[in-house]
Design an enzyme around this catalytic site. Structure first.
Site, PDB file in Angstrom:
ATOM      1  N   ASP A   6       0.868  -1.170   0.000  1.00 10.14           N
ATOM      2  CA  ASP A   6       0.000   0.000   0.000  1.00 10.14           C
ATOM      3  C   ASP A   6       0.907   1.223   0.000  1.00 10.14           C
ATOM      4  O   ASP A   6       1.482   1.587   1.022  1.00 10.14           O
ATOM      5  CB  ASP A   6      -0.900  -0.010   1.240  1.00 10.14           C
ATOM      6  CG  ASP A   6      -1.668   1.299   1.426  1.00 10.14           C
ATOM      7  OD1 ASP A   6      -1.762   2.074   0.450  1.00 10.14           O
ATOM      8  OD2 ASP A   6      -2.175   1.542   2.540  1.00 10.14           O
ATOM      9  N   LYS A  68       2.894  11.733  -3.448  1.00  6.78           N
ATOM     10  CA  LYS A  68       1.991  10.852  -4.191  1.00  6.78           C
ATOM     11  C   LYS A  68       0.982  11.664  -5.002  1.00  6.78           C
ATOM     12  O   LYS A  68       0.554  11.242  -6.081  1.00  6.78           O
ATOM     13  CB  LYS A  68       1.263   9.918  -3.228  1.00  6.78           C
ATOM     14  CG  LYS A  68       0.279   8.958  -3.899  1.00  6.78           C
ATOM     15  CD  LYS A  68      -0.342   8.027  -2.882  1.00  6.78           C
ATOM     16  CE  LYS A  68      -1.385   7.117  -3.499  1.00  6.78           C
ATOM     17  NZ  LYS A  68      -1.962   6.179  -2.518  1.00  6.78           N
ATOM     18  N   GLU A 145      -7.169   0.698  -4.560  1.00  3.21           N
ATOM     19  CA  GLU A 145      -7.159   0.617  -3.096  1.00  3.21           C
ATOM     20  C   GLU A 145      -8.490   0.117  -2.508  1.00  3.21           C
ATOM     21  O   GLU A 145      -8.479  -0.744  -1.616  1.00  3.21           O
ATOM     22  CB  GLU A 145      -6.774   1.984  -2.515  1.00  3.21           C
ATOM     23  CG  GLU A 145      -5.307   2.323  -2.761  1.00  3.21           C
ATOM     24  CD  GLU A 145      -4.965   3.772  -2.445  1.00  3.21           C
ATOM     25  OE1 GLU A 145      -5.867   4.511  -1.989  1.00  3.21           O
ATOM     26  OE2 GLU A 145      -3.802   4.163  -2.657  1.00  3.21           O
ATOM     27  N   ASP A 168     -13.009   4.827   1.213  1.00  5.89           N
ATOM     28  CA  ASP A 168     -11.577   4.852   1.519  1.00  5.89           C
ATOM     29  C   ASP A 168     -11.067   6.289   1.514  1.00  5.89           C
ATOM     30  O   ASP A 168     -10.842   6.885   0.453  1.00  5.89           O
ATOM     31  CB  ASP A 168     -10.830   4.006   0.478  1.00  5.89           C
ATOM     32  CG  ASP A 168      -9.317   3.952   0.727  1.00  5.89           C
ATOM     33  OD1 ASP A 168      -8.867   4.520   1.738  1.00  5.89           O
ATOM     34  OD2 ASP A 168      -8.608   3.357  -0.089  1.00  5.89           O
TER      35      ASP A 168
END
Length: 568
Positions: A6, A68, A145, A168
């Site tokens: 992850d 990211k 994800e 999420d």
């Protein structure tokens, strides 16, 4: 060995599939989470993880975080005197995780399943794959994800049932997916998200709120000073986490020898967060619309991601869905645990041999076209979708276009990914042209077929039926193609999909049977079956497998009723 990773905005984690279950991999400090942070010492030594994160408040110009969010862009991250690409920084984090995994297992780790936000576009996904390769890993698959989180909750062990929604909210991104299981297949029905919404945005609001309290006269100085920005961000993170189980929490920091402190109330923080909470609704609504599922049709709401610990978020979700969400798994660990399940699937572990996982296309894929307005003027750069977002992958779809000018010699297709009608707002992926025979405008047809798989391989086939001329474009990074040992196998799998639904055996057989039934009937019954056939043909032209299966079943049931028994 293959592991699941992850790669998070704030923290990253890894796990492996061992003895029939996912096992989290601790880092060198014994922690299960590794901060996604990279820093440099004064001597130029590279620091990764907690060592870098701890220095961020005191050495903000020597530390990089939240990179990211820049994946897939050309925007560099300045650390010290050097510019790093987001891929380079992500590769350093992945290399650190790889080393921790090898120390934990005592084996060489050379393969990985890496998770990405469901709403990452083609560029962002390929940047993530390159980061893995730079870290010395063969990226066997990128998995969304929320899909990974669904695997972590053990849906592969459940019986067929109603779909459920995965909510999420991580440190930097927000994803929603609706997942369903049937006949041993785990299918993602729809995904949506916001790549600029996460816990860091709530931290920013906390900073704004706290600064008004602790520094009404502006004694802290320039609010954009990197040093004070990082001190405030760290203090905001502590306060936000403290409000998880308290009504009030202190916001405190020391700046230039002076202490600043104030209490922050949970209610006033929630009020300040209302704009962010409102942004959570649209991806949820889009996923429900795209999947054609209503809220009361969901079996449960699963929450993952560190930011979902915030009471303000949990209350908002409870109000949104009219029920309490499922929070049984650790929100920071669920995605890594699910990635390990997918790693087990890739390694063909016996405990998972009956599981098949499908995913969906996160963005619409299409080409640029032109059209004439009511005055006859040609307007160019208009997006024509071919594979719609949330189409189950792998998929192959074809659309038919025609020439726009008299005696046109060539047709150029620019390939885009996105949702905007104006192609300039979408992501350009490539282009392909095909020669066409001369003739009046609109008289030469061109078939454009897109075939796309879950790993991001896109084949574009352009054919002129009148001449049989075909051109093909394969969109896949050269680095990806060189590293992917099974790319030819993936292309063969896509080739098997390049059949229009009208030509598939079962659909063709049903149409033939319906045609014979039409011929045997008269008057009103003949008219009725003719309309049903027309409807089925329109469903076939839409090329949506689930809708085709339902429409074919309805037509076959009608034919059984009319004929009195199934035709043999």
């Amino acid at each position: 060995m293959i592991i699941g990773i992850d790669l998070g905005t704030t923290n990253s984690a890894a796990a492996l599939w061992r003895d029939g279950e996912s096992v989290l991999i601790p880092n060198s400090l014994g922690d299960l989470l590794t901060p996604s942070a990279v820093g440099l010492t004064d001597d130029g030594e590279v620091l990764v993880g907690m060592a870098a994160r701890d220095r961020q408040p005191t050495h903000p110009k020597l530390t990089g975080t939240v990179f990211k969010r820049l994946m897939g862009t050309h925007q560099p991250v300045r650390i010290g005197r050097r510019d790093f690409s987001p891929e380079e920084l992500s590769a350093l984090v992945l290399r650190n995780i790889k080393a921790d995994a090898e120390a934990f297992t005592g084996e060489t780790v050379d393969q990985a399943v890496i998770t990405v936000p469901a709403y990452f576009n083609d560029r962002q996904r390929k940047a993530t794959r390159r980061a893995g390769q730079m870290a010395g890993l063969t990226v066997e698959r990128l998995i969304n994800e929320p899909t990974a989180a669904a695997l972590a909750y053990g849906i592969h062990q459940r019986d067929d049932g109603a779909p459920f929604l995965v909510f999420d909210l991580g440190g930097g991104t927000f994803d929603v997916s609706i997942v369903e299981i049937f006949d041993g297949i785990i299918e993602v029905r729809a995904s949506a998200g916001d790549n600029r919404l996460g816990g860091e945005d709530f931290n920013h609001l906390m900073v704004q709120l706290a600064r008004e309290k602790i520094d009404p006269k502006g004694k802290l100085g320039d609010p954009n000073d990197p040093a004070i920005v990082e001190l405030m961000r760290a203090a905001a993170e502590r306060t936000r986490r403290a409000l998880t189980d308290r009504q009030t929490a202190p916001f405190s920091l020391v700046w230039k020898g002076e202490a600043y402190e104030a209490d922050v109330d949970a209610d006033e923080f929630e009020q300040r967060c209302e704009p962010l909470i409102a942004r959570l609704r649209e991806p949820v609504l889009r996923s429900l619309r795209d999947s054609n599922i209503k809220v009361d049709g969901l079996s449960e709401i699963i929450m993952v991601g560190g930011a979902t610990r915030m009471p303000v978020v949990r209350r908002a979700v409870t109000r949104m869905f009219g029920r309490f969400p499922n929070t049984t798994l650790h929100p920071d660990h669920a995605v890594a645990l699910g990635a390990a399940v997918q790693a087990g699937l890739k390694s063909r572990d016996a405990a998972l041999k009956e599981i098949r996982l499908t995913d969906v296309c996160p963005f619409t894929l299409g080409v640029d076209t032109a059209e004439r307005d009511f005055k006859g003027n040609v307007r160019t750069g208009i997006f024509a979708p071919i594979i719609e977002r949330n189409t189950v992958l792998p998929a192959s779809r074809v659309n038919i276009f025609s020439t726009m000018q008299d005696n046109q010699r060539e047709v150029l297709f620019n390939v885009y990914q996105g949702e905007a009608r104006d192609v300039s707002a979408n992501v350009h992926l490539g282009k392909v042209s095909v020669p066409v025979p001369r003739g009046p405008a609109g008289t030469v047809a061109i078939e454009c077929r897109f075939s796309y798989d879950a790993s991001g391989l896109l084949e574009v086939d352009v054919t002129v039926p009148q001449t049989g001329t075909t051109r093909q474009l394969v969109i896949c990074d050269e680095e990806d193609a060189a590293a992917d040992r099974d790319i030819e196998g993936r292309r063969k799998a896509l080739a098997a999909l390049k059949v229009h639904p009208r030509e598939e055996d079962r659909n063709a057989a049903t149409l033939a049977r319906a045609g014979r039934c039409y011929e045997s009937l008269l008057r009103e019954r003949r008219d009725y079956i003719g309309k049903v056939i027309t409807h089925f043909l329109s469903v076939l032209d839409a090329q949506e497998p689930r809708a085709i299966e339902e429409a074919r079943g309805n037509l076959e049931a009608l034919l059984d009723e009319i004929e009195g028994e199934r035709y043999l």
